[in-house]
Scaffold this active site. Structure first.
Site, PDB file in Angstrom:
ATOM      1  N   GLN A 112       0.831  -1.194   0.000  1.00 61.37           N
ATOM      2  CA  GLN A 112       0.000   0.000   0.000  1.00 61.37           C
ATOM      3  C   GLN A 112       0.873   1.254   0.000  1.00 61.37           C
ATOM      4  O   GLN A 112       0.560   2.245  -0.678  1.00 61.37           O
ATOM      5  CB  GLN A 112      -0.929   0.010   1.214  1.00 61.37           C
ATOM      6  CG  GLN A 112      -2.076  -0.988   1.126  1.00 61.37           C
ATOM      7  CD  GLN A 112      -3.102  -0.580   0.080  1.00 61.37           C
ATOM      8  OE1 GLN A 112      -2.856  -0.669  -1.124  1.00 61.37           O
ATOM      9  NE2 GLN A 112      -4.265  -0.144   0.538  1.00 61.37           N
ATOM     10  N   ALA A 138      -0.584   0.387  13.904  1.00 59.49           N
ATOM     11  CA  ALA A 138      -1.350   1.304  14.741  1.00 59.49           C
ATOM     12  C   ALA A 138      -1.000   1.129  16.207  1.00 59.49           C
ATOM     13  O   ALA A 138      -1.107   2.077  16.996  1.00 59.49           O
ATOM     14  CB  ALA A 138      -2.843   1.067  14.529  1.00 59.49           C
ATOM     15  N   GLU A 155     -11.736   4.388   8.523  1.00 63.58           N
ATOM     16  CA  GLU A 155     -12.145   3.028   8.159  1.00 63.58           C
ATOM     17  C   GLU A 155     -10.977   2.045   8.114  1.00 63.58           C
ATOM     18  O   GLU A 155     -10.837   1.246   7.180  1.00 63.58           O
ATOM     19  CB  GLU A 155     -12.901   3.025   6.830  1.00 63.58           C
ATOM     20  CG  GLU A 155     -13.903   1.891   6.734  1.00 63.58           C
ATOM     21  CD  GLU A 155     -14.896   2.064   5.604  1.00 63.58           C
ATOM     22  OE1 GLU A 155     -14.914   1.200   4.717  1.00 63.58           O
ATOM     23  OE2 GLU A 155     -15.651   3.068   5.607  1.00 63.58           O
ATOM     24  N   HIS A 159      -9.616  -3.222  11.591  1.00 62.04           N
ATOM     25  CA  HIS A 159      -8.525  -4.174  11.378  1.00 62.04           C
ATOM     26  C   HIS A 159      -7.527  -4.216  12.536  1.00 62.04           C
ATOM     27  O   HIS A 159      -6.688  -5.112  12.570  1.00 62.04           O
ATOM     28  CB  HIS A 159      -7.747  -3.817  10.107  1.00 62.04           C
ATOM     29  CG  HIS A 159      -8.568  -3.773   8.858  1.00 62.04           C
ATOM     30  ND1 HIS A 159      -9.605  -4.631   8.613  1.00 62.04           N
ATOM     31  CD2 HIS A 159      -8.485  -2.946   7.772  1.00 62.04           C
ATOM     32  CE1 HIS A 159     -10.133  -4.344   7.424  1.00 62.04           C
ATOM     33  NE2 HIS A 159      -9.474  -3.340   6.908  1.00 62.04           N
TER      34      HIS A 159
END
Length: 282
Positions: A112, A138, A155, A159
């Site tokens: 990504q 994160a 969003e 995850h």
């Protein structure tokens, strides 16, 4: 950006389902996520009975970012971090429309980040230092204590394996008085059967890509990390009907992607924007 490890444990390894979905499967290239964004959209400005084309779909995704950035009240010349930046389209929108001093896009997936750097190569060359993309989880952000005025995540929270660690890291990297805003979907309560209900309705919960947790799991984690002024806004009415209408171009009623709206109508799942702040220095 100078990491401050402080003896913390290593961040979690990327879960295989996340690695596949955002790597070889390249969810951002699927037509339902037009324009390089990967979110369900905020459809308030889209006419509910008018034509629904790719331009409207892209606007819905941009408008979700705008709603989050408006909710956080981004100060001028802010240092902004996006956690789970994907292809960096939200980072670019923030730079273009909100005027921060700099934006850092953080993502756990190296593919990504490669896509983000390719998509925004001109910006990266023209304004070195205003935009950067870094790899990290994160739950263990490669950032110095108090590095950012604002943190957003759009969003991606569904995850994150460990909301407590995410909350603690958010509190750590925010400057005193800094703010955080998260957009994402959660169960409406902590009833024990909610994860099984969602797994029965939606493949993304059944295969573990999305993790079923109540919205209070994040608000409680923020409070435990010392963040204050926690606010919760339900925006399901501006997300689920528009998203379902867009999905109807590809899927019939009763197929699993369209069960997001069904889960909302059944009072199982909702979409929220949550905000909080690190208390100012005394």
């Amino acid at each position: 950006m100078v990491p401050n490890d402080g003896g913390r444990r290593a961040g979690p390894a990327m879960r295989p389902v996340v690695q596949e979905t955002y790597g070889p499967a390249d969810l951002g290239a699927v037509p339902i996520f037009a324009g390089g964004f990967i979110n369900f959209g905020y459809w308030q400005a889209i006419e509910p009975t008018g034509p629904l084309d790719e331009a409207a779909r892209i606007r819905s995704q941009q408008d979700l970012y705008r709603h989050v950035l408006d909710a956080i009240g981004l100060p001028g010349q802010a240092e902004l971090l996006e956690v789970g930046c994907g292809r960096g389209m939200g980072c670019e929108l923030a730079l273009r429309e909100y005027g921060p001093a700099a934006v850092t896009g953080l993502d756990i997936h190296p593919e990504q980040l490669q896509r983000a750097r390719h998509a925004h190569a001109d910006r990266l060359r023209a304004e070195p230092g205003r935009l950067r993309f870094v790899q990290g989880a994160a739950e263990r952000m490669p950032a110095a204590d108090g590095e950012f005025d604002a943190v957003i995540s759009v969003e991606a929270v569904q995850h994150f394996p460990d909301l407590g660690a995410f909350a603690a890291e958010t509190a750590r990297v925010l400057r005193p008085g800094g703010r955080v805003a998260v957009a994402g979907f959660f169960t409406v309560d902590d009833a024990p059967g909610r994860p099984a209900e969602l797994a029965g309705l939606l493949d993304s919960f059944a295969n573990g890509l999305d993790i079923a947790r109540p919205v209070t799991a994040l608000t409680g984690a923020w409070a435990g990390a010392g963040l204050t002024g926690v606010r919760v806004e339900s925006i399901g009415s501006q997300v689920w009907p528009g998203w379902d209408r867009w999905l109807s171009r590809w899927w019939a009623p009763g197929t699993w992607p369209r069960n997001f709206r069904h889960a909302w109508e059944q009072g199982i799942l909702d979409y929220y924007v949550l905000t909080a702040a690190r208390p100012p220095a005394r």
